[in-house]
Design a protein around this motif. Structure first.
Motif, short mmCIF file in Angstrom:
data_model
loop_
_atom_site.label_atom_id
_atom_site.label_comp_id
_atom_site.label_asym_id
_atom_site.label_seq_id
_atom_site.Cartn_x
_atom_site.Cartn_y
_atom_site.Cartn_z
N ILE A 101 0.72 -1.32 0.00
CA ILE A 101 -0.08 0.00 0.17
C ILE A 101 1.00 1.28 0.03
N LEU A 102 2.11 1.31 1.04
CA LEU A 102 2.68 2.37 0.85
C LEU A 102 3.56 2.54 -0.32
N ALA A 103 3.64 1.53 -1.29
CA ALA A 103 4.40 1.78 -2.62
C ALA A 103 3.23 2.35 -3.58
N LEU A 104 1.92 2.59 -3.26
CA LEU A 104 1.05 3.30 -4.16
C LEU A 104 1.58 4.69 -4.20
N ASP A 105 1.01 5.47 -5.45
CA ASP A 105 1.17 6.84 -5.56
C ASP A 105 0.04 7.65 -4.64
N CYS A 106 0.58 8.76 -4.24
CA CYS A 106 -0.63 9.56 -3.44
C CYS A 106 0.19 11.10 -3.61
N ALA A 107 -0.76 11.84 -4.65
CA ALA A 107 0.05 12.97 -5.18
C ALA A 107 -0.38 14.06 -4.04
N GLN A 108 0.69 15.01 -4.16
CA GLN A 108 0.28 16.23 -3.36
C GLN A 108 0.01 17.59 -4.01
N ALA A 109 -1.05 17.97 -3.53
CA ALA A 109 -1.90 19.12 -4.23
C ALA A 109 -0.78 20.32 -4.34
N GLU A 110 -0.77 21.09 -5.36
CA GLU A 110 -0.06 22.29 -5.44
C GLU A 110 -0.79 23.34 -4.72
N LEU A 111 -0.34 23.77 -3.81
CA LEU A 111 -1.07 24.77 -3.01
C LEU A 111 -0.64 26.19 -3.29
N PRO A 112 -1.60 27.02 -3.16
CA PRO A 112 -1.19 28.52 -3.28
C PRO A 112 -0.25 29.11 -2.50
#
Length: 388
Positions: free
Chosen positions: A350-361
């Motif tokens: 599960i840890l190997a799966l992608d998790c995107a980080q939002a581009e915050l203002p």
């Protein structure tokens, strides 16, 4: 409600709230050192949230904004909801496990996050005892949970995975901690469930859907995780807007009238309303008994002996491409547990799966400076706090 439905206003406000929470959490974390007052940290967090929320979306002056949940700083065995009054304050000692939770909203669009640090005057120190186990467990549990908020995945699978992480580090999931679907002006929406597995209270048999936004709270303990109310009086309250009752006491009517005039649907600090006004304070009991106000109990792990509780919390969007982390995950504290997660294990996969980080203002510079609190001088290390 959907954050991916093409409504730029909704997207912007969620992302702005997340940027503010992430920035404030980092600033408060940076001064959580030995000799620092817990009450001062809470006040600092709330002041920063108010200042930053006033600095964004300035063309929409009538939009409600500010603190969605008061800043809390819960130390060692305390599980949650600790924002002490000056008469009930605590000064951080060397080695204390410090959980900091921040919440903000713009126009009702909420973000919240929490992080755990070890208060130390020697930043290069690496913690290797049971504090390292529970901090590592909570950190990886939050990373696993974030990756499971994806279309078609179920809350029951998320709860199971968090439990597997906890048990792997010899820890437990704390009671009364929740993963909550959030919506505009709603902190706990339709799909809200306990993060701790309970055979008598299953997580809902549903799946995460595209466009939903969740706050995921991973609070783990070196004890058995069973919560009890501490000796600290609640300081955070929330109005039950669906409840009606004719208050009998004049003091209660005065207090509730003031709350309705000055507070929104979000939780608030009672001392910010009543202050030192004994007349208003006298009205709290009847408002609680009549269930017009809901107190947030300061809970602790009831296990005997030295117990440490760690918390990591994030706000995540279930996007059609997979999970998108809205609030930033601060750096892992300087801890080293003897337990490792094998890459071939279920959790490792599960840890190997992608998790995107939002581009915050990028947040604007504050026009009015919020001064950071100053720590008291501490002569030597203090023993870990045992709040009960």
């Amino acid at each position: 409600m959907s954050s991916s439905n093409g409504n730029n206003s909704i997207d912007t406000k969620y992302y702005s709230s997340s940027a503010i929470v992430s920035e404030v959490l980092a600033l408060v974390q940076g001064v959580a050192v030995p000799g620092m007052s817990v009450g001062a940290l809470c006040s600092y967090g709330d002041a920063l949230v108010e200042a930053y929320t006033q600095s964004v979306h300035r063309k929409e002056q009538t939009v409600e904004r500010g603190v969605s949940v008061p800043t809390t700083v819960s130390v060692n065995r305390i599980i949650q909801n600790h924002s002490p009054a000056p008469t009930d304050d605590y000064v951080l000692g060397e080695g204390d496990v410090v959980k900091i939770e921040i919440g903000a909203h713009i126009d009702g669009f909420v973000a919240s996050a929490a992080h755990t640090v070890v208060a130390t005057s020697v930043p290069s120190t690496t913690v290797t005892d049971r504090r390292a186990d529970v901090i590592s467990a909570a950190y990886y549990a939050s990373e696993v949970a974030a990756r499971m908020v994806r279309p078609g995945q179920s809350p029951r699978s998320l709860v199971k995975a968090i439990g597997l992480v906890a048990s792997g580090f010899g820890c437990t999931v704390a009671e009364d901690t929740y993963t909550c679907q959030i919506d505009r002006f709603v902190l706990a929406g339709q799909t809200t469930f306990a993060t701790r597995f309970n055979p008598d209270l299953f997580a809902p048999d549903v799946t995460f859907e595209t466009g939903e936004v969740y706050t995921v709270d991973c609070t783990l303990s070196t004890g058995d995780g069973v919560a009890r109310a501490s000796d600290h009086d609640p300081s955070i309250y929330q109005r039950d807007v669906n409840r009606q009752y004719s208050l009998k006491l004049r003091t209660s009517r005065a207090l509730f009238s003031e709350i309705c005039k000055t507070r929104s649907v979000f939780p608030f600090l009672m001392r910010s309303v009543a202050g030192d006004n004994q007349t208003l304070k006298a009205g709290v009991s009847e408002c609680v008994r009549s269930q017009l106000l809901v107190p947030f109990a300061v809970t602790v792990d009831k296990s005997a002996g030295d117990v440490f509780v760690a918390q990591f919390k994030l706000t995540v969007l279930c996007n059609y491409t997979g999970p998108v982390r809205l609030t930033r995950q601060p750096q892992m504290p300087s801890v080293r547990s003897a337990t490792a997660i094998p890459s071939e294990s279920e959790i490792g996969q599960i840890l190997a799966l992608d998790c995107a980080q939002a581009e915050l203002p990028e947040l604007p510079r504050l026009k009015t400076r919020v001064n950071a609190p100053v720590a008291q001088r501490v002569a030597g290390a203090s023993a870990a706090m045992d709040l009960s």
